[in-house]
Design a protein around this motif. Sequence first.
Motif, PDB file in Angstrom:
ATOM      1  N   SER A  81       0.438  -0.732   0.322  1.00  0.00           N
ATOM      2  CA  SER A  81       0.059   0.075  -0.365  1.00  0.00           C
ATOM      3  C   SER A  81       0.932   1.086   0.246  1.00  0.00           C
ATOM      4  CB  SER A  81      -0.992   0.469   1.724  1.00  0.00           C
ATOM      5  OG  SER A  81      -0.224   0.666   2.067  1.00  0.00           O
ATOM      6  N   PHE A  83       0.953   3.260   2.298  1.00  0.00           N
ATOM      7  CA  PHE A  83       1.200   3.841   3.856  1.00  0.00           C
ATOM      8  C   PHE A  83       2.084   2.902   3.973  1.00  0.00           C
ATOM      9  CE2 PHE A  83       0.963   3.911   8.097  1.00  0.00           C
ATOM     10  CZ  PHE A  83       0.842   5.378   8.129  1.00  0.00           C
ATOM     11  N   ILE A  86       4.684   4.225   3.140  1.00  0.00           N
ATOM     12  CA  ILE A  86       5.941   6.110   4.050  1.00  0.00           C
ATOM     13  C   ILE A  86       6.392   4.745   5.136  1.00  0.00           C
ATOM     14  CG2 ILE A  86       4.609   7.152   5.925  1.00  0.00           C
ATOM     15  CD1 ILE A  86       2.568   7.677   3.893  1.00  0.00           C
ATOM     16  N   TYR A 107      -0.977  12.980   5.647  1.00  0.00           N
ATOM     17  CA  TYR A 107      -1.527  12.417   5.364  1.00  0.00           C
ATOM     18  C   TYR A 107      -1.890  11.698   6.734  1.00  0.00           C
ATOM     19  CZ  TYR A 107      -3.701   7.782   3.639  1.00  0.00           C
ATOM     20  OH  TYR A 107      -4.885   6.604   3.450  1.00  0.00           O
ATOM     21  N   GLU A 150       5.651  16.574   2.302  1.00  0.00           N
ATOM     22  CA  GLU A 150       3.452  15.698   1.635  1.00  0.00           C
ATOM     23  C   GLU A 150       3.478  17.442   0.424  1.00  0.00           C
ATOM     24  OE1 GLU A 150       1.209  13.788   3.021  1.00  0.00           O
ATOM     25  OE2 GLU A 150      -0.536  15.115   1.857  1.00  0.00           O
ATOM     26  N   ASP A 179       6.174  12.501  -0.161  1.00  0.00           N
ATOM     27  CA  ASP A 179       5.331  11.616  -0.460  1.00  0.00           C
ATOM     28  C   ASP A 179       4.706  12.315  -1.446  1.00  0.00           C
ATOM     29  OD1 ASP A 179       2.444  10.722  -0.570  1.00  0.00           O
ATOM     30  OD2 ASP A 179       2.332  10.931   2.007  1.00  0.00           O
ATOM     31  N   ALA A 181       1.858  11.612  -3.639  1.00  0.00           N
ATOM     32  CA  ALA A 181       0.443  11.168  -3.691  1.00  0.00           C
ATOM     33  C   ALA A 181       0.103  12.193  -4.997  1.00  0.00           C
ATOM     34  CB  ALA A 181      -0.816  10.872  -2.797  1.00  0.00           C
ATOM     35  N   PRO A 201       1.533   7.101  -3.654  1.00  0.00           N
ATOM     36  CA  PRO A 201       0.608   6.169  -3.583  1.00  0.00           C
ATOM     37  C   PRO A 201       0.077   5.205  -4.509  1.00  0.00           C
ATOM     38  CG  PRO A 201       0.127   7.785  -2.290  1.00  0.00           C
ATOM     39  CD  PRO A 201       1.032   8.049  -3.523  1.00  0.00           C
ATOM     40  N   SER A 203      -2.012   3.387  -5.566  1.00  0.00           N
ATOM     41  CA  SER A 203      -3.773   3.208  -4.796  1.00  0.00           C
ATOM     42  C   SER A 203      -4.559   4.117  -6.104  1.00  0.00           C
ATOM     43  CB  SER A 203      -3.644   3.407  -3.734  1.00  0.00           C
ATOM     44  OG  SER A 203      -2.845   2.341  -2.929  1.00  0.00           O
ATOM     45  N   LYS A 204      -3.688   5.505  -6.114  1.00  0.00           N
ATOM     46  CA  LYS A 204      -4.394   6.117  -6.560  1.00  0.00           C
ATOM     47  C   LYS A 204      -4.631   6.434  -7.867  1.00  0.00           C
ATOM     48  CE  LYS A 204      -5.285   8.007  -2.278  1.00  0.00           C
ATOM     49  NZ  LYS A 204      -4.528   8.437  -1.312  1.00  0.00           N
ATOM     50  N   MET A 214      -2.245  -0.179  -3.332  1.00  0.00           N
ATOM     51  CA  MET A 214      -0.523  -0.929  -3.808  1.00  0.00           C
ATOM     52  C   MET A 214       0.317   0.671  -3.354  1.00  0.00           C
ATOM     53  SD  MET A 214       1.667  -3.200  -6.441  1.00  0.00           S
ATOM     54  CE  MET A 214       0.443  -4.544  -6.562  1.00  0.00           C
ATOM     55  N   TRP A 334      -9.058   8.076  -3.632  1.00  0.00           N
ATOM     56  CA  TRP A 334      -9.350   9.197  -4.833  1.00  0.00           C
ATOM     57  C   TRP A 334      -8.384   8.887  -6.489  1.00  0.00           C
ATOM     58  CZ3 TRP A 334      -4.853  11.918  -5.072  1.00  0.00           C
ATOM     59  CH2 TRP A 334      -4.152  12.390  -3.811  1.00  0.00           C
TER      60      TRP A 334
END
Length: 401
Positions: A81, A83, A86, A107, A150, A179, A181, A201, A203-204, A214, A334
């Motif tokens: 993930s 996270f 991180i 985050y 970030e 980060d 993202a 990330p 996943s986004k 992931m 998102w």
Amino acid sequence: MHQDTLCLPVRSASADGFASLTVPIHRASTVTFPTVEAYQNRREAIYDGYSYGLYGTPTTRALEIRIAELEQAERALVLPSGFAAIAVTTLASAQSGQRVLFPDNCYDTIRPFATTFLAGLGIEAQFYDPAMGANVISLLEDSVALLWVESPGSVTMEVQDVPAIVRAAHSRGVKVAADNAWATPLRFRPLEHGCDFSISPLSKYLNGHSDAIMGSVAVQDIALYRRLKDFSRYLGMGASSDDAGLVLRGIETLAVRLDRSEASALDLAKWVSNRPWVRALRHPAFPDTPGHEFWSRDFSGSSGVFSVFVDPRVAAQIAPAIESLQLFSIGASWGGTRSVVAVLERMPPRTIEATRHDGPIIRFSIGLEHVEDLRDDLSRAFEAFDAAYAQKDKLAWGGSQ
Ligand SMILES: *Cc1c(COP(=O)(O)O)cnc(C)c1O
């Protein structure tokens, strides 16, 4: 041979002469070796080769190569993930007695991770004002092992002066992790701005279809890569080949998806910003978003996420209006094809309180729907806000206003 044995494949079909445009999905726990010696030396293969499904398959390695290319990195490591990326980066960088700096707008899961989990290990977390820029040097005591950026930060979207922060950190021998993202490597590449670690990330936006979790860490230094890989092994973390295949597929359309979301988000953000009940519109491309000048200087564009700070006098209208939207789903993550909206009752927890806002915040992630349909959908919902705002002086507002 018996039928029982013939159920178990010994020979496989040849792939010679089969050339497709896709990356095959290789599933495995056991990885086999041609010799006893190769088996006995398998540990060394966790970094670059294959030793056990947990430590890499041709599919996850293909994704690592794709990400390293996008990040302009020497190596990338995929993790289960964003996270996890991180957490592994932090744990591989700091030990008991040391300190890690996080921007105050980080985050949200970082706060409990830092104050509960890291504190339990004797690693101290300190939250700093994301607008500090080079002044962050005043916080860089000898005990600081890692500094996170970030940019833009979660929800409140402040953009950081990453190159100035990196120069300050490196002058004190402190490593910097980013980060990334919101921007994705297509809009900002942290390693090119001096950061030591770039976290995506996946996943986004990179996966982009809201169906896989992931994350990745990209680095220029092979020793750092090996250390990250070691820590992911100590924590039992690996990445699924099926999910890696989804992310590889998603990345193929990243550029066109991002262009579309970017254009629609800019259009809608401009349109929303004129509403009287909007106290502030946070989008890095908007001049009054803190750090806009760093976005103009360092980023090649934007993505589809922005936040609206709403006048508290329309707070009562928010839930029914947002629930009435047809094309926006209510949710936290998102970067997918579909538009998503998150409603925060008030400012997320902050230590420094650089941003003051005493009302609700609505964060939009604009997907791939036609922008006119999105605007029509929002128009209907915003009429309720407009009406409530027009009545504001007559409303008995029971809050702290
Ligand atoms: C979503 C997100 C993460 C975590 O990614 P997951 O893959 O959901 O764990 C980390 N940082 C930021 C800024 C994010 O938006």
